[in-house]
Motif scaffolding. Sequence first.
Motif, PDB file in Angstrom:
ATOM      1  N   THR A 289      50.746  33.930  60.072  1.00 63.30           N
ATOM      2  CA  THR A 289      51.212  33.164  58.926  1.00 63.30           C
ATOM      3  C   THR A 289      50.722  33.767  57.620  1.00 63.30           C
ATOM      4  O   THR A 289      51.439  33.766  56.616  1.00 63.30           O
ATOM      5  N   ALA A 290      49.508  34.303  57.609  1.00 66.18           N
ATOM      6  CA  ALA A 290      48.982  34.936  56.394  1.00 66.18           C
ATOM      7  C   ALA A 290      49.817  36.149  55.996  1.00 66.18           C
ATOM      8  O   ALA A 290      49.891  36.497  54.815  1.00 66.18           O
ATOM      9  N   LEU A 291      50.467  36.791  56.969  1.00 67.85           N
ATOM     10  CA  LEU A 291      51.300  37.953  56.678  1.00 67.85           C
ATOM     11  C   LEU A 291      52.595  37.578  55.961  1.00 67.85           C
ATOM     12  O   LEU A 291      53.301  38.462  55.463  1.00 67.85           O
ATOM     13  N   GLU A 295      50.013  37.900  48.906  1.00 63.90           N
ATOM     14  CA  GLU A 295      48.768  37.367  48.363  1.00 63.90           C
ATOM     15  C   GLU A 295      47.806  36.963  49.473  1.00 63.90           C
ATOM     16  O   GLU A 295      46.595  37.185  49.366  1.00 63.90           O
ATOM     17  N   MET A 296      48.335  36.366  50.541  1.00 61.43           N
ATOM     18  CA  MET A 296      47.497  35.985  51.678  1.00 61.43           C
ATOM     19  C   MET A 296      47.135  37.204  52.517  1.00 61.43           C
ATOM     20  O   MET A 296      45.998  37.352  52.960  1.00 61.43           O
ATOM     21  N   ALA A 297      48.106  38.072  52.726  1.00 57.05           N
ATOM     22  CA  ALA A 297      47.855  39.276  53.528  1.00 57.05           C
ATOM     23  C   ALA A 297      46.748  40.128  52.914  1.00 57.05           C
ATOM     24  O   ALA A 297      45.963  40.755  53.636  1.00 57.05           O
ATOM     25  N   ALA A 298      46.676  40.145  51.579  1.00 57.49           N
ATOM     26  CA  ALA A 298      45.658  40.949  50.896  1.00 57.49           C
ATOM     27  C   ALA A 298      44.245  40.475  51.200  1.00 57.49           C
ATOM     28  O   ALA A 298      43.271  41.208  50.969  1.00 57.49           O
ATOM     29  N   PRO A 461      49.679  42.668  45.661  1.00 58.54           N
ATOM     30  CA  PRO A 461      48.543  42.220  44.839  1.00 58.54           C
ATOM     31  C   PRO A 461      47.276  42.955  45.273  1.00 58.54           C
ATOM     32  O   PRO A 461      47.225  43.528  46.371  1.00 58.54           O
ATOM     33  N   PRO A 462      46.238  42.969  44.443  1.00 57.74           N
ATOM     34  CA  PRO A 462      44.991  43.667  44.797  1.00 57.74           C
ATOM     35  C   PRO A 462      44.384  43.093  46.074  1.00 57.74           C
ATOM     36  O   PRO A 462      44.445  41.885  46.325  1.00 57.74           O
ATOM     37  N   PHE A 463      43.800  43.962  46.871  1.00 53.69           N
ATOM     38  CA  PHE A 463      43.129  43.509  48.087  1.00 53.69           C
ATOM     39  C   PHE A 463      41.843  42.776  47.738  1.00 53.69           C
ATOM     40  O   PHE A 463      41.155  43.113  46.764  1.00 53.69           O
ATOM     41  N   MET A 464      41.523  41.801  48.539  1.00 53.66           N
ATOM     42  CA  MET A 464      40.274  41.071  48.362  1.00 53.66           C
ATOM     43  C   MET A 464      39.115  42.003  48.701  1.00 53.66           C
ATOM     44  O   MET A 464      39.098  42.641  49.753  1.00 53.66           O
ATOM     45  N   ALA A 465      38.153  42.084  47.786  1.00 58.29           N
ATOM     46  CA  ALA A 465      37.037  43.011  47.967  1.00 58.29           C
ATOM     47  C   ALA A 465      35.767  42.319  48.434  1.00 58.29           C
ATOM     48  O   ALA A 465      34.880  42.953  49.001  1.00 58.29           O
ATOM     49  N   GLY A 466      35.662  41.027  48.188  1.00 57.58           N
ATOM     50  CA  GLY A 466      34.460  40.288  48.543  1.00 57.58           C
ATOM     51  C   GLY A 466      34.707  38.801  48.398  1.00 57.58           C
ATOM     52  O   GLY A 466      35.838  38.356  48.218  1.00 57.58           O
ATOM     53  N   ALA A 467      33.635  38.052  48.433  1.00 54.77           N
ATOM     54  CA  ALA A 467      33.758  36.600  48.418  1.00 54.77           C
ATOM     55  C   ALA A 467      34.396  36.068  47.145  1.00 54.77           C
ATOM     56  O   ALA A 467      34.925  34.954  47.135  1.00 54.77           O
ATOM     57  N   PHE A 468      34.379  36.875  46.067  1.00 55.63           N
ATOM     58  CA  PHE A 468      34.919  36.400  44.792  1.00 55.63           C
ATOM     59  C   PHE A 468      36.285  36.985  44.477  1.00 55.63           C
ATOM     60  O   PHE A 468      36.782  36.843  43.362  1.00 55.63           O
ATOM     61  N   GLY A 469      36.909  37.643  45.453  1.00 56.69           N
ATOM     62  CA  GLY A 469      38.273  38.118  45.253  1.00 56.69           C
ATOM     63  C   GLY A 469      38.353  39.611  45.033  1.00 56.69           C
ATOM     64  O   GLY A 469      37.483  40.377  45.478  1.00 56.69           O
TER      65      GLY A 469
END
Length: 488
Positions: A289-291, A295-298, A461-469
């Motif tokens: 579902t995230a795919l 934004e979720m996939a990232a 969108p940018p990939f999430m890099a850590g707990a803060f996005g």
Amino acid sequence: MDRELSVVWIQRFAIFAIGLFIGLSPAVAEEREESNFSPCYLDGWSHALHCTKIPVGEGEAAVDLAVMIAPAVNDIGLEPLYLLAGGPGQAASYLTPILNALYKVNQSRAIVLVDRRGSGYSAAFDCGIDGEVHMDLEAVTDQFSTCYLENSSFAKALHSRQAVDDLEEVRLQLRHKKIALWGGSWGTRTALLYQQWYPESLSVLILDAVAPIDSKVFLTAQAAEKALLKLEKDCSQDPVCSEFGDWRSDLDSLLRDWDGRASNFPDPHSGRTMETSVPRSFIQNLIRTALYTPEMAAQLPYAISQAEEGNYLPLSGLAGLLSDDGSMSMGLTLSVACAEELNRTTEEELAADIRNSFLGDAFFEIFAEGCKVWPVSPITYEVPEERNHPVLIISGEADPITPHYYAEQSLGYLSELKQVVVPGGGHINSMRGCIPKLIDDFLKSPLASLDSDCIADIQRPPFMAGAFGPEIDKAVSSELLSSQGDNK
């Protein structure tokens, strides 16, 4: 058990997620008495719509269809655009956010939403989906069984032919000579069937995330696997995401060893450890579902890497973001899926689909078990006849359930077809980048060549890099710190 581990999770992870007007537009006012309409408001759209009810069906299957219209700002006599929701089981009344993207279209033509029978404001057939039923497949199936026994006549009346006939009845009641159709996901199947059965009533088709008539969209494991592989490739080429290393192998390890980890999953809203073990299928369907959206996939590479290290909070957070929005009616979903999809899917096809995929049969199993207690008669489609309506296909390059190659494999009977494939796009892309402009251009000149070069500018969108996005660019970060120092 908490509502988060209820049948609403089965629903959410199983399915595919202008101006203020006081009076009717001239075209609508001529076609239906103004007294039959009243203003109404729907979430996602801040302006008044004109709403009415149109009765269809007989006996226990009789329903007053909810019809909602955003009249044209400047009515110049163009045919209206009807929006068809997906699922099957989603209500068109949940599509109102798309009106924001289609504001240019709405300048010259009305946009019409019809909640099909059994959805939304048209006698939603939800089987008490809000009840706190544990996410145990046997318990869920028991609820479906009870729902069917209590509503068997209505369950048997819900299918695609009926939905298409109801749509034609709406067109006749509104006295629209011809209509344009936008369909999303399963709504594209409905639109393609309408094209087959009522070709004289149709001008053009816009199909976002196309589910061709002969495709078997509930066999989704390979499509989901390809979407994950595309995400893996894009991640490997990103300087931030590539630092997570082989997170795909981490996912395989996580799923392989899940039975030993299942008791440590946090509640998606409170963060506290769940009292009951979460099944592996929950994680598989969560990833699938995230795919659906970039934004979720990232967020997946980071969340999966963290889960492999024993921190399940990022995955749990994703589950919270993907909580059910109430847009699906599972009774309607089962009536259509059991009659028109699962009945024509063989065990050999299922085995081939789930082979070497992260999803396995976690998605299909829900419906396979549900259909055992939902005995509706099988429905088959005729081989599609050639049609020459102008058709615009909008596909996502990384769609995990209706991949872009469906159009290439199954729509050869359409002679006037254009397709745009959104780079890195997931499931449903009509609101992304320049796609709303392309839709408007297509509607204005359906037979003209479509300049779609702008889609190359649509990026993940940018990939999430850590707990803060996502990671803030170092130059930007230094500038921010400097400006903060100057302000002290």
